[in-house]
Design an enzyme around this catalytic site. Sequence first.
Site, PDB file in Angstrom:
ATOM      1  N   ILE A 665       0.815  -1.220   0.000  1.00  0.00           N
ATOM      2  CA  ILE A 665       0.000   0.000   0.000  1.00  0.00           C
ATOM      3  C   ILE A 665       0.841   1.259   0.000  1.00  0.00           C
ATOM      4  CG2 ILE A 665      -2.003  -1.045   1.110  1.00  0.00           C
ATOM      5  CD1 ILE A 665      -1.053   0.139   3.761  1.00  0.00           C
ATOM      6  N   GLY A 668       8.088   3.982   1.424  1.00  0.00           N
ATOM      7  CA  GLY A 668       8.667   5.124   2.113  1.00  0.00           C
ATOM      8  C   GLY A 668      10.176   5.046   2.108  1.00  0.00           C
ATOM      9  N   LYS A 687       5.594  -2.494   8.138  1.00  0.00           N
ATOM     10  CA  LYS A 687       6.692  -1.877   7.398  1.00  0.00           C
ATOM     11  C   LYS A 687       7.804  -2.909   7.277  1.00  0.00           C
ATOM     12  CE  LYS A 687       7.562   2.174   6.747  1.00  0.00           C
ATOM     13  NZ  LYS A 687       7.832   3.610   6.626  1.00  0.00           N
ATOM     14  N   ASP A 800      11.838  12.750  10.427  1.00  0.00           N
ATOM     15  CA  ASP A 800      11.167  12.815   9.127  1.00  0.00           C
ATOM     16  C   ASP A 800       9.707  13.231   9.313  1.00  0.00           C
ATOM     17  OD1 ASP A 800      10.896  12.698   6.408  1.00  0.00           O
ATOM     18  OD2 ASP A 800      10.685  10.521   6.296  1.00  0.00           O
TER      19      ASP A 800
END
Length: 984
Positions: A665, A668, A687, A800
């Site tokens: 989906i 990163g 992740k 980030d």
Amino acid sequence: MSTAVALCFCLMLCFYLPCVKSDELQILLNLKSALNESNTNVFDSWEASNSVCSFNGITCSSEGSVKEIELSNQNLMGVLPLDSICQLQSLEKLSLGFNSLHGQITEDLGNCLNLQYLDLGNNPFTGSFPDISALGKLQSLYLNGSGFSGIFPWKSLENMTNLAVLSLGDNPFDRARFPDQILKLKNLNWLYLANCSIEGKIPPAIGDLTELIELELQYNYLSGEIPMEIGKLHKLWQLELYNNELTGKLPVGLRNLTKLEFFDASANNLEGDIAVVGSMTNLISLQLFQNRFSGGVPPELGDFKKLVNLSLYTNLLTGPLPQKLGSWAEFNYIDVSENFLTGPIPPDMCKKGTMRALLMLQNKFSGEIPSSYANCTTLKRFRVSNNSLSGSVPAGIWGLPVVDIIDIGYNELEGPITSDIKNAKQMGILSAEFNRLSGELPEEISEAKSLVRIELNDNKFSGKIPHGIGELKRLSNLNLQNNRLSGSIPDSLASCVSISNINMADNVLSGEIPSSLGSLPTLNSLNLSGNELSGKIPESLSVLKLNLVDLSHNRLTGRIPKSFSSEAYNGSFTGNPGLCSSSIRTFKQCPSDSGLSKDARTLIVCIVLGVTVLLASLGFFFYVRRAEYDHRRSLKDESWNIKSFHVLSFTEDEILDSIKPDNLIGKGGSGNIYKVMLPNGVELAVKHVRKTDCCSGGKSWSTSSVFSKHAGKEKEFDAEVRTLSSIRHVNVVKLYCSITSEDSCLLVYDYFRNGSLWDRLHTSNKMELDWDTRYEIAVGAAKGLEYLHHGCERPVIHRDVKSSNILLDEFLKPRIADFGLAKIVQDNGAKDSSSTHVIAGTHGYIAPEYGFTYKVNEKSDVYSFGVVLMELVSGKRPIEPEFGDNKDIVSWICSKINSKESVLSIVDSRIPDVFKEDVIKVLRIAILCTTRQPALRPTMRTVVQMLGEAQPCKLVGIVIGKEGGDRKIPKATLDSAEKLNLLV
């Protein structure tokens, strides 16, 4: 003989003076070459052919030597050549404030022995400030807002007995107790120590500084009681103590401060009565909000001839307000909300026709609204909700020409809304719910075209809903429930293209539901229950993505549309005996049609086409399955180690089986993201961080990775993940566990189907976010970052921060994601985890210092969060073509701070004008967060506090004292913020 000596002396002087002037010329030319000017011509006259005394900004003594350098507010940039400047032996004044000078101030400053006036304030200097003990002649020292840090050399002040002005505020000095050296400066008349980390108690000896006119100690860590001796400062004109940790009562000695005009002790923990302020007869502004004061408001305030600003909200005050309050001067505002005040509203606060805000909500005021306010044409905010007011609302109140908000809800008010409302061209919020208002809604309401919210529920309104309501193109919320409205729902309502919430429940509305409502692009909630509506449910409503639909208890008939035919909508249609459904068991079954229906024919065609497509796709299907099998087999072949920090409802295999292309989906900087659907219906996000995502300097994990077993890096990684997993905060995404192998790591999180803030603001399927929602997202995200920085055992720096890492749950509440991952990915065994030559972050969000120092700390996150605030305010991406080459949103916004019109043009056009004042408050905070000098940026704890004070519809003060009294931005923290204050 004496004549000869005198002649020789004169001859020597004649030779000496040209030499001196030549040296001074060269010194000034060196200063010119060291500094760059922007948008100013101050150095045009600084030429070798001119006399130094004719240079712009230079004043000479009677002997022709340079006496003063006045170059403040000239947009100068560069590093000061103090070793050269301090060779000007006659220099008494050096004024360089409000520029962009940087670098460190060296010890050479101590050689300017004749200085009497020194102003280096409001520049982005760095480092600590040097010892200036030798400057014994100083009378004025301005260093406020200049980025100096470390320990200030307080001892250097001991010899400055002539010092009259000492301004050191708005610098991030190390915490220190109130310095004793200041207490020896008996000639001080202005002491500005705001926002410079002073802690401990205010010493009683402060009372010995009897020449003080202005004393500002706000935004520090001062505790204990206000000393009684402060009452000895008879000359005080301004006393600022707000936002500290002060306790106890206001000392009786304050009665002696009869010359005081500005007094602010807000946002402390003070208690007791405020009777002492009754003696401060010259007060212009009194700010005591957010304390625990009790007792009554001193009746003497009603006789104060100068008082124009009064802010006492959020206390425990009781009794009435003086009835003459505000009747003598050009009164500006009153905010006494959230107390227990009683009695009538003082009638004459707008007697001079200047009042801008009347905020008295959440008290126990009674009686009628004084008719005098119907003529107060300057009023922008009229808020008296949550009281016991009665009688009719004066007709003119409804039509105040510049009013933003009329908030009179939760009272016992009667009478109609009059046709005067047509004059309220700027009104955005009409909140009059839970009263006894009656009569028909006037057709003229359609002329109040700025309306965003209409909240008239729980009254006694009757008659038809005005047809012209469709003229309100900005209308977002329409709450008319629990009235006696009749007739049909106006079809024109479909023209309210911004509307997201319609509630007309519990009236006597009749007729059919307009099918045109299905064309409303942003409709989120529709409640028409408890009426007498008839006919069918429009199929057009099926197109809408409604979070709430309630059509229950009407007279609707026919089939419930298929999109609503699930158990989830059971309660939405009850009480309609004429409705039927083929799938909801609690409703009667709809009769089936005879013969081959259109749906059946369509089904047959689909089957034929489906078989064809299926045959054509088999090859591709097996190809994908084979690739997927190989991928899963490679994961299964690895040896995995699961470390959980919560009770888990899933197994390692369930996670591994879901790491496949079909479930991808997102991608990163720290890895791919997969959606996992567990058998029990729970959704998770995983992740997957692979070694190819974590190289540094060309080294893969096999040689330098934090996942390498070499040198104990696996233990470091486990410790980092354990820290992240221990985080518990409502605004931070929960990390359930880590599943690691030698070459990979799987991090298992909550899944949020509403996506990220970036999606909602910038993607093609973006959803409209009203300002209230944007503000709540900003506050929630700020609280999440505040927790990471200040609430953990050791600070967690995100590295980030960006809008795509702020996820939104089903209620659009924000959650910070990917916190700490940048460190895990790019640390790679660095000796100093705060410094790395791999820039973690995203272009447009990265703090400027990161690009050349490679150092990252909490202030780097603050900068990135400031960019997110700018996104929320403007609706723009951090990088847009319209900004120009090598420009980002920060530079673009700063370039717009030059006129009120250009400032307002920054605000997203989708945000109604009524909220623009509230939006600008958040823009100020964004500018402070993105200050180039890290030391000048606020902490996330301070950001949360400032955002709390910028709450929509809550009047917030600004530096120049426009309105409200919640908080002032620290003086001269950033030029852009100052300009914004002056413009808006």
